[in-house]
Structure formats: structure tokens, C-alpha cells
Scaffold this motif. Structure first.
Motif, PDB file in Angstrom:
ATOM      1  N   ASN A 157       0.810  -1.231   0.000  1.00  0.00           N
ATOM      2  CA  ASN A 157       0.000   0.000   0.000  1.00  0.00           C
ATOM      3  C   ASN A 157       0.837   1.272   0.000  1.00  0.00           C
ATOM      4  OD1 ASN A 157      -2.304  -1.526  -0.058  1.00  0.00           O
ATOM      5  ND2 ASN A 157      -3.075  -0.884   1.942  1.00  0.00           N
ATOM      6  N   ARG A 158       2.044   1.179  -0.492  1.00  0.00           N
ATOM      7  CA  ARG A 158       2.893   2.378  -0.655  1.00  0.00           C
ATOM      8  C   ARG A 158       3.398   2.393  -2.095  1.00  0.00           C
ATOM      9  NH1 ARG A 158       4.778  -0.314   3.735  1.00  0.00           N
ATOM     10  NH2 ARG A 158       4.547   0.644   5.803  1.00  0.00           N
ATOM     11  N   PRO A 159       3.376   3.569  -2.760  1.00  0.00           N
ATOM     12  CA  PRO A 159       3.983   3.618  -4.089  1.00  0.00           C
ATOM     13  C   PRO A 159       5.483   3.353  -3.985  1.00  0.00           C
ATOM     14  CG  PRO A 159       2.628   5.565  -3.663  1.00  0.00           C
ATOM     15  CD  PRO A 159       2.750   4.838  -2.368  1.00  0.00           C
ATOM     16  N   LEU A 160       6.054   2.749  -4.996  1.00  0.00           N
ATOM     17  CA  LEU A 160       7.492   2.491  -4.991  1.00  0.00           C
ATOM     18  C   LEU A 160       8.257   3.802  -4.770  1.00  0.00           C
ATOM     19  CD1 LEU A 160       9.738   0.392  -5.399  1.00  0.00           C
ATOM     20  CD2 LEU A 160       9.510   0.713  -7.842  1.00  0.00           C
ATOM     21  N   ALA A 161       7.752   4.894  -5.325  1.00  0.00           N
ATOM     22  CA  ALA A 161       8.323   6.213  -5.072  1.00  0.00           C
ATOM     23  C   ALA A 161       7.195   7.237  -5.134  1.00  0.00           C
ATOM     24  CB  ALA A 161       9.406   6.561  -6.095  1.00  0.00           C
ATOM     25  N   GLU A 162       7.293   8.263  -4.305  1.00  0.00           N
ATOM     26  CA  GLU A 162       6.242   9.295  -4.283  1.00  0.00           C
ATOM     27  C   GLU A 162       6.785  10.538  -3.589  1.00  0.00           C
ATOM     28  OE1 GLU A 162       2.878   8.684  -1.645  1.00  0.00           O
ATOM     29  OE2 GLU A 162       4.067   7.398  -0.318  1.00  0.00           O
ATOM     30  N   PHE A 163       6.054  11.652  -3.765  1.00  0.00           N
ATOM     31  CA  PHE A 163       6.330  12.834  -2.963  1.00  0.00           C
ATOM     32  C   PHE A 163       5.612  12.647  -1.622  1.00  0.00           C
ATOM     33  CE2 PHE A 163       8.809  15.785  -5.287  1.00  0.00           C
ATOM     34  CZ  PHE A 163       8.590  15.508  -6.632  1.00  0.00           C
ATOM     35  N   HIS A 164       6.373  12.782  -0.567  1.00  0.00           N
ATOM     36  CA  HIS A 164       5.842  12.578   0.789  1.00  0.00           C
ATOM     37  C   HIS A 164       6.349  13.729   1.652  1.00  0.00           C
ATOM     38  CE1 HIS A 164       4.600  10.381   4.393  1.00  0.00           C
ATOM     39  NE2 HIS A 164       5.796  10.603   4.903  1.00  0.00           N
ATOM     40  N   LYS A 165       5.418  14.569   2.083  1.00  0.00           N
ATOM     41  CA  LYS A 165       5.780  15.748   2.883  1.00  0.00           C
ATOM     42  C   LYS A 165       6.837  16.588   2.156  1.00  0.00           C
ATOM     43  CE  LYS A 165       4.593  13.500   7.210  1.00  0.00           C
ATOM     44  NZ  LYS A 165       4.991  13.053   8.547  1.00  0.00           N
ATOM     45  N   GLY A 166       6.710  16.708   0.860  1.00  0.00           N
ATOM     46  CA  GLY A 166       7.572  17.585   0.089  1.00  0.00           C
ATOM     47  C   GLY A 166       8.848  16.941  -0.437  1.00  0.00           C
ATOM     48  N   ASP A 167       9.200  15.754   0.091  1.00  0.00           N
ATOM     49  CA  ASP A 167      10.416  15.071  -0.350  1.00  0.00           C
ATOM     50  C   ASP A 167      10.033  13.869  -1.214  1.00  0.00           C
ATOM     51  OD1 ASP A 167      11.703  15.440   2.997  1.00  0.00           O
ATOM     52  OD2 ASP A 167      11.954  16.774   1.261  1.00  0.00           O
ATOM     53  N   ILE A 168      10.989  13.412  -2.006  1.00  0.00           N
ATOM     54  CA  ILE A 168      10.783  12.167  -2.749  1.00  0.00           C
ATOM     55  C   ILE A 168      11.198  11.014  -1.843  1.00  0.00           C
ATOM     56  CG2 ILE A 168      11.507  10.774  -4.735  1.00  0.00           C
ATOM     57  CD1 ILE A 168      12.027  13.452  -6.194  1.00  0.00           C
ATOM     58  N   VAL A 169      10.303  10.059  -1.670  1.00  0.00           N
ATOM     59  CA  VAL A 169      10.600   8.891  -0.840  1.00  0.00           C
ATOM     60  C   VAL A 169      10.487   7.652  -1.714  1.00  0.00           C
ATOM     61  CG1 VAL A 169       9.903   7.500   1.142  1.00  0.00           C
ATOM     62  CG2 VAL A 169       9.757   9.995   1.243  1.00  0.00           C
ATOM     63  N   MET A 170      11.528   6.858  -1.682  1.00  0.00           N
ATOM     64  CA  MET A 170      11.523   5.590  -2.405  1.00  0.00           C
ATOM     65  C   MET A 170      11.664   4.468  -1.385  1.00  0.00           C
ATOM     66  SD  MET A 170      14.201   4.301  -5.266  1.00  0.00           S
ATOM     67  CE  MET A 170      14.823   2.647  -5.070  1.00  0.00           C
ATOM     68  N   GLY A 171      10.778   3.506  -1.460  1.00  0.00           N
ATOM     69  CA  GLY A 171      10.832   2.350  -0.570  1.00  0.00           C
ATOM     70  C   GLY A 171      11.863   1.357  -1.081  1.00  0.00           C
TER      71      GLY A 171
END
Lengths: 182, 189
Positions: free
Chosen positions: B104-118
Motif C-alpha cells: 500500500n505504498r507507491p514504490l516512489a512518491e512525494f511525501h511531505k515535500g520530499d521524494i521517498v523511495m521504498g
């Protein structure tokens, strides 16, 4: 044999067992938000309960695949490891099986959302020698890593102990306990 | 799957979850230019703070850094993702991510203004290209390590890719703004 927390069992009455399968299973409560993701690992330790090297935490991303050497999970386990006991180096006295919640910063979750977790040890025929169901009555809401069980040498033979020890500081706490550099 | 220095522990694999094959040397196109030292093994590894430049553009994460927690990249305003099946897309700042979902998380996304990659599922990624930073791009890992690179007013990008079980981060200079066209990403239908 179903073990309770702290209980141990010899893997073989004859001490001749060569290879075992260690299986892990669990259910994670589903929802629309980020899910808790569990990652099993094995930490190979010396007689002082320290990893035999700082990178002897073995997990899914360290397994290189020689061509054609993939073996598939049998049965319902989420993860399976094969341990070749006769090849474990003599300075390795214990192998701890640690499961941690992946620390993705987007709501990593904890063991509070995990049910029906277990670890089992089986022979090469995949028939259980021992199984430990992680105690569902223990409040695990703060745990982000748990030692499910351990294999250890005892008087020249191998035994398995059901551990069920939780860590509130997750992988970091595990790394400090066992001297692993992650 | 076996770790070569721990041959007595083998992981069994779920069907459908087989490891991704590494690129072979025969798939590379070589030119006659001298190869910079930083592009040859042994590759530079991440230290507490690693600075990438166009002369020293590449760093590789170790297997722990490549698969635990999140890679968080600050200051970038756009990223393009591409998975191993050859499809991808571009995501601009504050847009919802179109990257595939795991847990239930995108492989990468903008999260609180930053790019987050799992990183747990980074094996599904062929490339993540991050750009449009006016100042410095800063990427941080679970263990606190930081990789810093000059975004050069949007002219430089970071490319995150997987080489076997390791993630590699490389700084590149690009001409123009069109990341999709520059890197030949096939937008999924």
C-alpha cells in the motif's frame, strides 16, 4: 512439537540431522493505509552472542543466485531458509532468527498489526520438528523487531529454542545487541 | 538463493518472486573514451556524507543500504520512474504518484515535500531519475548516510538504479527539461 516461549528441543535424538528448513509465517491486518512489512533474517553468532562478523546478518537482499539454483518455498510459509548444519563454521555457536518491520518512513508499522506469527523448524522432508507460535497474548504494539527463535549447539548437537523476544528499537536495537553493522 | 560467504544458509523463493537477472556485459555499448576511475570496480561506497560531482558521479549502496527503509531525496521537484517491465511515468512535485504499489505504498512518491523511495521493493525498479533542483540534492538513507549532489539549477539529475542486489546513485548532466524523452522512458498506457 509445539513449543512455548523459552522451551527448547533437540533437533534429532541421534544428533545426526544435517539440514533443516526454517519457516516463518504471519498475517498482517489489512487496511487502506501503508501495511506493516515483515522481513526475516538470520544472525550468525559466536559463543558470546556476537555476530561472527559485523555483516553476518543475512537477509533477502544478500542472497546472490547462482544460475539455475533457485529453490521454491514449499507449503504455506511466507519465508523459508535452508540451513546446512554440517557446513556451519565451528566458531558459529548460534543462529538467531530475527524478524523486523521494514522501517519505511511512511508509517512503518509494528508487530501490533501482526497476527498468527510463527517460526517452525523442519527436516528436509518439510515435516515439522518444532513449531513456535508467537504469543498472541503479549502486547507487541511497540515492537518493531522480534527474535522468533534460535538454533544453537549443545554438547555437539543442535537444538532449537523458542525465543519470542521483542525490540522497541527495531533493527537498530538488534544491531546493537549482536554487534551487526547495518 | 545463497550468500557466497554464508553458503550454509539458503533462502527459498516464492513463485513469481524470482530475483531479477543482472545486466550482462554483452548488453553494453562501449565507446573508445577512456573510462573514468569512478566507473570501474571497486565502486565508491557510501560514507557518512558522500559528495557526487560530474568527475566522481557514482556511488553504490551496500546490500543493507539498498534494501532497508527509505531513500529520501530533498529539494527535487520531479522524478521519473521506470520498472523492470520497461514502463514508467513522470511525477511532478505534489502530484499523486503513478508508481506501482507495494504494501500500500507507491514504490516512489512525494511525501511531505520530499521524494521517498521504498528500498524494500527496489528490485522492481530499473531506474528512478530525480531532478529540477535549484540547489543541492540531498539523499539520505536509513543508517543516516547522506549523498549530496549539485542540482545545478535543474541541469543535473540523480539516477538511482539497481545493479544486482545493490542500488547505485549517479549524477548526470542533462540538456533540456524533458526527462521522459532524454532517458527514453516508455510511458505506461
Amino acid at each position: 512439537m509445539i513449543l512455548t516461549t523459552g522451551q527448547n528441543i533437540a533437533l534429532s535424538s541421534t544428533g545426526l540431522i544435517q539440514d533443516v528448513i526454517v519457516g516463518f509465517g504471519w498475517n498482517v491486518r489489512k487496511g487502506n493505509g501503508p501495511l506493516t512489512e515483515l522481513v526475516p533474517s538470520a544472525i550468525v553468532c559466536d559463543k558470546n552472542d556476537q555476530a561472527i562478523s559485523p555483516n553476518h546478518l543475512v537477509f533477502f537482499n544478500q542472497m546472490q543466485t547462482p544460475d539455475g539454483d533457485i529453490v521454491y518455498i514449499e507449503g504455506d510459509d511466507e519465508e523459508q531458509l535452508e540451513i546446512s548444519l554440517k557446513r556451519v563454521p565451528l566458531n558459529a555457536e548460534k543462529i538467531y532468527f530475527v524478524v523486523y518491520t521494514d522501517p519505511d518512513i511512511r508509517r512503518p508499522g509494528n508487530f501490533g498489526s501482526v497476527t498468527d506469527a510463527y517460526i517452525r523448524v523442519a527436516g528436509r522432508d518439510n515435516v515439522d520438528i518444532a513449531r513456535y507460535n508467537i504469543d498472541s497474548n503479549v502486547n507487541k504494539d511497540d515492537f518493531t523487531a522480534m527474535i522468533f527463535g534460535e538454533l544453537y549447539r549443545y554438547k555437539g548437537a543442535w537444538k532449537f529454542r523458542a525465543t519470542g523476544q521483542g525490540y522497541k528499537d527495531g533493527l537498530e536495537g538488534v544491531a546493537k545487541t549482536f554487534g551487526v553493522k547495518i | 538463493m545463497i550468500r557466497q560467504d554464508v553458503p550454509y544458509i539458503r533462502r527459498r523463493v516464492k513463485k513469481g518472486n524470482e530475483p531479477v537477472q543482472e545486466e550482462s556485459a554483452t548488453s553494453l555499448k562501449l565507446n573508445n573514451s577512456p573510462i573514468k576511475k569512478s566507473r570501474l570496480p571497486p565502486f565508491r561506497e557510501v560514507e557518512d556524507k558522500t559528495i557526487l560531482t560530474l568527475d566522481e558521479p557514482t556511488v553504490r549502496l551496500n546490500p543493507y543500504q539498498s534494501a532497508i527503509g527509505s531513500l529520501v531525496i530533498r529539494e527535487a521537484k520531479v522524478f521519473a520512474w521506470e520498472t523492470n517491465n520497461g514502463y514508467g511515468n513522470i511525477v511532478h512535485w505534489a502530484q499523486d504518484s503513478t508508481a506501482p504499489m507495494y504494501g500500500n505504498r507507491p514504490l516512489a512518491e512525494f511525501h511531505k515535500g520530499d521524494i521517498v523511495m521504498g528500498l524494500r521493493h527496489s528490485k522492481h525498479l530499473r531506474r528512478l531519475i530525480v531532478g529540477q533542483a535549484q540547489g543541492y540534492l540531498r539523499a539520505t538513507l536509513y543508517d543516516g548516510s547522506e549523498i549530496v549532489a549539485d542540482g545545478n539549477n535543474g541541469k543535473n539529475v540523480l539516477i538511482i538504479s539497481r545493479i544486482g542486489n545493490q542500488a547505485e546513485i549517479r549524477l548526470e548532466n542533462i540538456n533540456g527539461d524533458d526527462i521522459i524523452q532524454t532517458f527514453g522512458i516508455q510511458v505506461m498506457p
